[in-house]
Design a protein around this motif. Structure first.
Motif, PDB file in Angstrom:
ATOM      1  N   SER A  93       3.258  -5.542   1.174  1.00  0.00           N
ATOM      2  CA  SER A  93       1.939  -5.909   0.661  1.00  0.00           C
ATOM      3  C   SER A  93       0.856  -4.909   1.243  1.00  0.00           C
ATOM      4  CB  SER A  93       1.896  -7.465   1.263  1.00  0.00           C
ATOM      5  OG  SER A  93       1.842  -7.679   2.390  1.00  0.00           O
ATOM      6  N   LEU A  94       0.862  -4.645   2.398  1.00  0.00           N
ATOM      7  CA  LEU A  94      -0.208  -4.035   2.938  1.00  0.00           C
ATOM      8  C   LEU A  94      -0.299  -2.599   2.019  1.00  0.00           C
ATOM      9  CD1 LEU A  94      -2.555  -3.050   5.141  1.00  0.00           C
ATOM     10  CD2 LEU A  94      -0.799  -2.396   6.581  1.00  0.00           C
ATOM     11  N   PHE A  95       0.671  -2.064   1.758  1.00  0.00           N
ATOM     12  CA  PHE A  95       0.511  -0.816   1.152  1.00  0.00           C
ATOM     13  C   PHE A  95       0.070  -1.241  -0.461  1.00  0.00           C
ATOM     14  CE2 PHE A  95       2.858   1.766  -2.351  1.00  0.00           C
ATOM     15  CZ  PHE A  95       2.402   3.151  -1.654  1.00  0.00           C
ATOM     16  N   LYS A  96       0.745  -2.085  -0.960  1.00  0.00           N
ATOM     17  CA  LYS A  96       0.207  -2.564  -2.409  1.00  0.00           C
ATOM     18  C   LYS A  96      -1.385  -2.897  -2.359  1.00  0.00           C
ATOM     19  CE  LYS A  96       1.202  -6.097  -5.854  1.00  0.00           C
ATOM     20  NZ  LYS A  96       2.037  -7.373  -6.204  1.00  0.00           N
ATOM     21  N   LYS A  97      -1.641  -3.545  -1.055  1.00  0.00           N
ATOM     22  CA  LYS A  97      -3.171  -3.855  -1.199  1.00  0.00           C
ATOM     23  C   LYS A  97      -3.934  -2.477  -1.262  1.00  0.00           C
ATOM     24  CE  LYS A  97      -2.912  -8.317   1.068  1.00  0.00           C
ATOM     25  NZ  LYS A  97      -3.019  -9.288   2.102  1.00  0.00           N
ATOM     26  N   LEU A  98      -3.546  -1.844  -0.589  1.00  0.00           N
ATOM     27  CA  LEU A  98      -4.348  -0.393  -0.284  1.00  0.00           C
ATOM     28  C   LEU A  98      -4.474   0.163  -1.623  1.00  0.00           C
ATOM     29  CD1 LEU A  98      -3.086   1.072   3.216  1.00  0.00           C
ATOM     30  CD2 LEU A  98      -5.433   0.101   2.610  1.00  0.00           C
ATOM     31  N   PHE A  99      -3.029   0.380  -2.209  1.00  0.00           N
ATOM     32  CA  PHE A  99      -3.021   1.074  -3.427  1.00  0.00           C
ATOM     33  C   PHE A  99      -3.786   0.545  -4.677  1.00  0.00           C
ATOM     34  CE2 PHE A  99      -0.788   2.374  -7.716  1.00  0.00           C
ATOM     35  CZ  PHE A  99      -0.840   3.572  -7.404  1.00  0.00           C
ATOM     36  N   VAL A 100      -3.680  -0.853  -4.829  1.00  0.00           N
ATOM     37  CA  VAL A 100      -4.393  -1.655  -5.943  1.00  0.00           C
ATOM     38  C   VAL A 100      -5.992  -1.534  -5.567  1.00  0.00           C
ATOM     39  CG1 VAL A 100      -4.891  -4.098  -6.662  1.00  0.00           C
ATOM     40  CG2 VAL A 100      -2.480  -3.260  -6.271  1.00  0.00           C
ATOM     41  N   MET A 101      -6.552  -1.743  -4.307  1.00  0.00           N
ATOM     42  CA  MET A 101      -7.730  -1.480  -4.052  1.00  0.00           C
ATOM     43  C   MET A 101      -8.134  -0.448  -4.418  1.00  0.00           C
ATOM     44  SD  MET A 101      -9.840  -2.137  -0.346  1.00  0.00           S
ATOM     45  CE  MET A 101      -8.873  -0.637   0.269  1.00  0.00           C
ATOM     46  N   SER A 102      -7.782   0.734  -4.065  1.00  0.00           N
ATOM     47  CA  SER A 102      -8.182   2.343  -4.551  1.00  0.00           C
ATOM     48  C   SER A 102      -7.962   2.296  -6.250  1.00  0.00           C
ATOM     49  CB  SER A 102      -7.217   3.186  -3.759  1.00  0.00           C
ATOM     50  OG  SER A 102      -7.155   3.191  -2.461  1.00  0.00           O
ATOM     51  N   LEU A 103      -6.927   1.606  -6.738  1.00  0.00           N
ATOM     52  CA  LEU A 103      -6.936   1.804  -8.002  1.00  0.00           C
ATOM     53  C   LEU A 103      -8.349   1.165  -8.543  1.00  0.00           C
ATOM     54  CD1 LEU A 103      -5.323   2.148 -10.774  1.00  0.00           C
ATOM     55  CD2 LEU A 103      -4.324   0.019 -10.578  1.00  0.00           C
ATOM     56  N   CYS A 104      -8.600  -0.189  -8.263  1.00  0.00           N
ATOM     57  CA  CYS A 104      -9.905  -0.674  -8.780  1.00  0.00           C
ATOM     58  C   CYS A 104     -10.997  -0.205  -8.427  1.00  0.00           C
ATOM     59  CB  CYS A 104      -9.769  -2.004  -8.023  1.00  0.00           C
ATOM     60  SG  CYS A 104      -8.320  -3.222  -8.368  1.00  0.00           S
ATOM     61  N   ILE A 105     -11.164   0.662  -7.093  1.00  0.00           N
ATOM     62  CA  ILE A 105     -12.490   1.503  -6.944  1.00  0.00           C
ATOM     63  C   ILE A 105     -12.549   2.521  -7.958  1.00  0.00           C
ATOM     64  CG2 ILE A 105     -13.471   2.762  -5.410  1.00  0.00           C
ATOM     65  CD1 ILE A 105     -12.188   0.936  -3.214  1.00  0.00           C
ATOM     66  N   VAL A 106     -11.561   3.123  -8.003  1.00  0.00           N
ATOM     67  CA  VAL A 106     -11.537   4.472  -8.961  1.00  0.00           C
ATOM     68  C   VAL A 106     -11.762   4.013 -10.637  1.00  0.00           C
ATOM     69  CG1 VAL A 106     -10.327   6.486 -10.083  1.00  0.00           C
ATOM     70  CG2 VAL A 106     -10.130   5.768  -7.412  1.00  0.00           C
ATOM     71  N   THR A 107     -11.086   2.975 -10.990  1.00  0.00           N
ATOM     72  CA  THR A 107     -11.276   2.614 -12.428  1.00  0.00           C
ATOM     73  C   THR A 107     -12.496   2.205 -12.606  1.00  0.00           C
ATOM     74  OG1 THR A 107      -8.869   1.935 -12.383  1.00  0.00           O
ATOM     75  CG2 THR A 107     -10.392   1.026 -13.871  1.00  0.00           C
ATOM     76  N   SER A 108     -13.115   1.350 -11.587  1.00  0.00           N
ATOM     77  CA  SER A 108     -14.517   0.814 -11.691  1.00  0.00           C
ATOM     78  C   SER A 108     -15.659   2.042 -11.636  1.00  0.00           C
ATOM     79  CB  SER A 108     -15.037  -0.007 -10.717  1.00  0.00           C
ATOM     80  OG  SER A 108     -14.238  -1.097 -10.523  1.00  0.00           O
ATOM     81  N   ALA A 109     -15.204   2.991 -10.704  1.00  0.00           N
ATOM     82  CA  ALA A 109     -16.333   4.323 -10.810  1.00  0.00           C
ATOM     83  C   ALA A 109     -16.146   4.933 -12.195  1.00  0.00           C
ATOM     84  CB  ALA A 109     -15.725   5.183  -9.768  1.00  0.00           C
ATOM     85  N   MET A 110     -14.949   5.113 -12.741  1.00  0.00           N
ATOM     86  CA  MET A 110     -14.825   5.843 -13.984  1.00  0.00           C
ATOM     87  C   MET A 110     -15.490   5.082 -14.999  1.00  0.00           C
ATOM     88  SD  MET A 110     -13.259   8.459 -13.608  1.00  0.00           S
ATOM     89  CE  MET A 110     -12.611   9.510 -12.546  1.00  0.00           C
ATOM     90  N   VAL A 111     -15.245   3.620 -15.009  1.00  0.00           N
ATOM     91  CA  VAL A 111     -16.047   2.936 -16.172  1.00  0.00           C
ATOM     92  C   VAL A 111     -17.660   3.108 -16.210  1.00  0.00           C
ATOM     93  CG1 VAL A 111     -16.395   0.366 -17.026  1.00  0.00           C
ATOM     94  CG2 VAL A 111     -14.309   1.431 -16.480  1.00  0.00           C
ATOM     95  N   ILE A 112     -17.943   3.204 -14.769  1.00  0.00           N
ATOM     96  CA  ILE A 112     -19.628   2.996 -14.381  1.00  0.00           C
ATOM     97  C   ILE A 112     -19.841   4.473 -14.981  1.00  0.00           C
ATOM     98  CG2 ILE A 112     -21.170   3.138 -12.927  1.00  0.00           C
ATOM     99  CD1 ILE A 112     -19.679   0.993 -11.601  1.00  0.00           C
ATOM    100  N   MET A 113     -19.124   5.472 -14.631  1.00  0.00           N
ATOM    101  CA  MET A 113     -19.693   6.843 -15.108  1.00  0.00           C
ATOM    102  C   MET A 113     -19.774   7.174 -16.502  1.00  0.00           C
ATOM    103  SD  MET A 113     -17.737   9.297 -12.128  1.00  0.00           S
ATOM    104  CE  MET A 113     -18.021  10.820 -13.063  1.00  0.00           C
ATOM    105  N   GLY A 114     -18.691   6.464 -17.278  1.00  0.00           N
ATOM    106  CA  GLY A 114     -18.458   6.683 -18.538  1.00  0.00           C
ATOM    107  C   GLY A 114     -19.542   6.139 -19.409  1.00  0.00           C
ATOM    108  N   ALA A 115     -19.935   4.641 -18.754  1.00  0.00           N
ATOM    109  CA  ALA A 115     -21.145   3.902 -19.338  1.00  0.00           C
ATOM    110  C   ALA A 115     -22.631   4.955 -19.148  1.00  0.00           C
ATOM    111  CB  ALA A 115     -21.139   2.679 -18.690  1.00  0.00           C
TER     112      ALA A 115
END
Length: 322
Positions: A4-26
């Motif tokens: 679960s710790l590994f999953k949390k780290l991976f999902v958190m990084s996924l959300c950060i990168v995806t959010s950054a890409m969406v903001i950059m795209g906008a």
């Protein structure tokens, strides 16, 4: 827990990168949209100035309206747009497209143009068939000061360019996300690995196996934790060895007097001891029993010391010179 710790780290990084890409795209979309609109408006201003100069020169000549329409049509053909000349009420007096003559544009467009400059991305009150860049201003030439010019360019190119830009950005974002996700996966796995090894070593220690140590190959907080864990394992291993040695010694010390007592009691029970020797053998039993009691009392005191129930502090004064 580790998964679960590994999953949390991976999902958190996924959300950060995806959010950054969406903001950059906008941000990229808004930037290029405004850039293209400003470029088109600059071009429309230049066209309006050119048309105004041409109309001022033509004013008063024979067939002025016909010549103005021809000039507007020629300018429109060269730019691919539409040009309108209106009066102060918004009625179209002349246009590059003759079918628009006589139509009326919204009054707010004329009022805005009168006070400065009017611009929009739309159909100018449904006068134009498609969305267009529109720029309107009052003509400044004295002969035309009661008229207004509206220059228009189709906005279809805007959608095309923005679509191409966003497509390129999307492809680039997907490539970057894949690279980032691979890097995050590797870093998260490397971060969680020593924690998993510690959990496995802890389970081994709970079974009495103190031979498992954590591999230390990093110089960060996790590395320090691994070193501390290994030191704890060594301490517990040494303590376990001392405990086993102590148990072995105690077992030997207990076995000796018990064996002696058992042997003497067997001799007494079987009647093979002369009457005059019974007292001596009884003394041996008493001696070995006292030795056994002393040994048991020592073990009890050691147990109390280990549990902190027995204080080693004393107020007794000792004369070292005595």
């Amino acid at each position: 827990m580790q998964k679960s710790l590994f999953k949390k780290l991976f999902v958190m990084s996924l959300c950060i990168v995806t959010s950054a890409m969406v903001i950059m795209g906008a941000i990229l979309f808004v930037f290029f949209r405004n850039f293209l609109i400003n470029e088109k408006q600059s071009l429309l201003r230049s066209q309006s100035l050119t048309v105004e100069m041409q109309l001022d020169r033509m004013y008063g000549v024979m067939n002025y309206e016909h010549q103005a329409r021809r000039m507007l049509a020629a300018m429109s053909d060269s730019t691919g747009g539409t040009m309108l000349i209106t009066d102060s009420s918004g009625k179209i007096l002349s246009a590059s497209d003759a079918s628009l003559i006589g139509l009326t544009i919204p009054s707010y467009a004329v009022e805005t143009a009168k006070s400065g400059e009017y611009s929009e991305l739309g159909t100018l009150g449904s006068v134009l068939p498609d969305d267009s860049y529109v720029l309107g201003k009052q003509l400044e030439a004295k002969s035309l000061e009661d008229d207004y010019i509206f220059t228009c360019l189709p906005a279809s190119g805007l959608r095309y360019y923005l679509g191409q830009i966003m497509q390129l950005f999307l492809i680039s974002a997907i490539i970057v996300c894949i690279m980032v996700f691979c890097a995050v996966y590797a870093v998260s796995a490397r971060l969680v690995r020593p924690i998993r090894e510690m959990a496995q070593a802890a389970r081994s220690m709970s079974r009495g196996d103190f031979t498992r140590y954590i591999r230390v190959d990093r110089q960060d907080e996790i590395g320090e934790l691994a070193i501390a864990f290994n030191n704890m394992t060594r301490s517990l291993s040494a303590g376990e060895q001392m405990r086993r040695g102590f148990v072995a010694n105690v077992s030997h010390e207990l076995k000796t007097p018990l064996t002696s007592i058992s042997g003497i009691s067997d001799m007494l029970m079987n009647g093979i001891v002369a009457p005059e020797d019974i007292k001596g053998f009884a003394g041996d039993i008493n001696k070995e029993s006292a030795r056994l009691i002393t040994l048991v009392n020592d073990i009890i005191k050691l147990s109390e010391l280990d549990e902190g129930a027995y204080s080693t502090e004393t107020d007794e004064k000792v004369d070292l010179l005595k």
